[in-house]
Design a protein around this motif. Sequence first.
Motif, mmCIF file in Angstrom:
data_model
loop_
_atom_site.group_PDB
_atom_site.id
_atom_site.type_symbol
_atom_site.label_atom_id
_atom_site.label_comp_id
_atom_site.label_asym_id
_atom_site.label_seq_id
_atom_site.Cartn_x
_atom_site.Cartn_y
_atom_site.Cartn_z
ATOM 1 N N PHE A 1 0.843 -1.192 0.000
ATOM 2 C CA PHE A 1 0.000 0.000 0.000
ATOM 3 C C PHE A 1 0.882 1.248 0.000
ATOM 4 O O PHE A 1 1.769 1.387 0.839
ATOM 5 N N SER B 1 4.956 4.797 2.380
ATOM 6 C CA SER B 1 4.464 3.451 2.620
ATOM 7 C C SER B 1 3.483 3.451 3.789
ATOM 8 O O SER B 1 3.259 4.478 4.442
ATOM 9 N N GLN B 2 2.923 2.295 4.056
ATOM 10 C CA GLN B 2 1.941 2.180 5.129
ATOM 11 C C GLN B 2 2.560 2.450 6.495
ATOM 12 O O GLN B 2 1.886 2.918 7.416
ATOM 13 N N ASN B 3 3.851 2.189 6.642
ATOM 14 C CA ASN B 3 4.524 2.431 7.914
ATOM 15 C C ASN B 3 5.010 3.870 8.066
ATOM 16 O O ASN B 3 5.628 4.209 9.070
#
Length: 289
Positions: A243, A279-281
């Motif tokens: 994602f 990114s998702q993080n």
Amino acid sequence: MKVKREYNKEQIIVERQNNVSSDIEESEDMTIEPREPNGSFMNEKGSSDSDGSIYFRNSRKRRRILESDTSDEEDLLDIRQYQRSPIWYVQKDNKFSGTPPPFTSPFEIKISGETPYEYFKYIFTDEIFEHIVQETIRYAVDCGKDSFRVNVSEMKEFYGINIIMTYIKYPNYRLYWSSDAGLRLNLIADTMSLKRFEEIKRFLHYKNNHTIPSECDDIFIKIRPLLDMLSQIFENATTLSEFQAIDEMTIPFKGRHRGKQYNKSKPKKWGFKCWVRASQNGYVSKFEM
């Protein structure tokens, strides 16, 4: 024919402006006029069907459509289609069909280290420092300082001093070299003299001025090589996760620069706006200014 006004669940309320109320005018011979592209939903006078099935009043501040028990469903649908005109449909306007392939690439960090300095060395590589040294010497020569010299090791010390100044803040940078023992910061003063620090700061450069077009409208052209190298390093540091989000981000800055913007909806209202892919993080793998 007098219509009995009754507020029920099927009423359609079209509000143009709030907090204004007035009496409802009645009339026997009235018709519903559809809204024109650049006109209002109804005429300035109240209107209803000749059989008394629909009654409404159109005031200057608020317009209502009141439906009686004898209203026709087809007329009701005709009115609703003028109230709503969706622009985009999720299923109708999406040309993609089928199931997307599964994401099989695992998220991986390509750099490693035991200290923050080891991670910093991967981001600010020797190649970046060599580029800064080359352009700084070039600019000093252009300014008539032919004897000016600086190497990569000294440039790293210069950047380290600036990083320390960000979390040990003095009102004036000269106070770090103060003769007063209570103000002097030996971590900085013993690394580089004040005169040498100001000399490097004066000639610090990232771009060859002779390669800048005369009609260039890039406000970050003077640091464009550094931005491009950092963006590429950020992208190569990790693999992409499944994602990804693309959005604008504000880099806080309150100094003087024509690229500074004000956005009241951001936590940091003053700064430079840039587009990032994260990114998702939360890791920024790509940015553009």
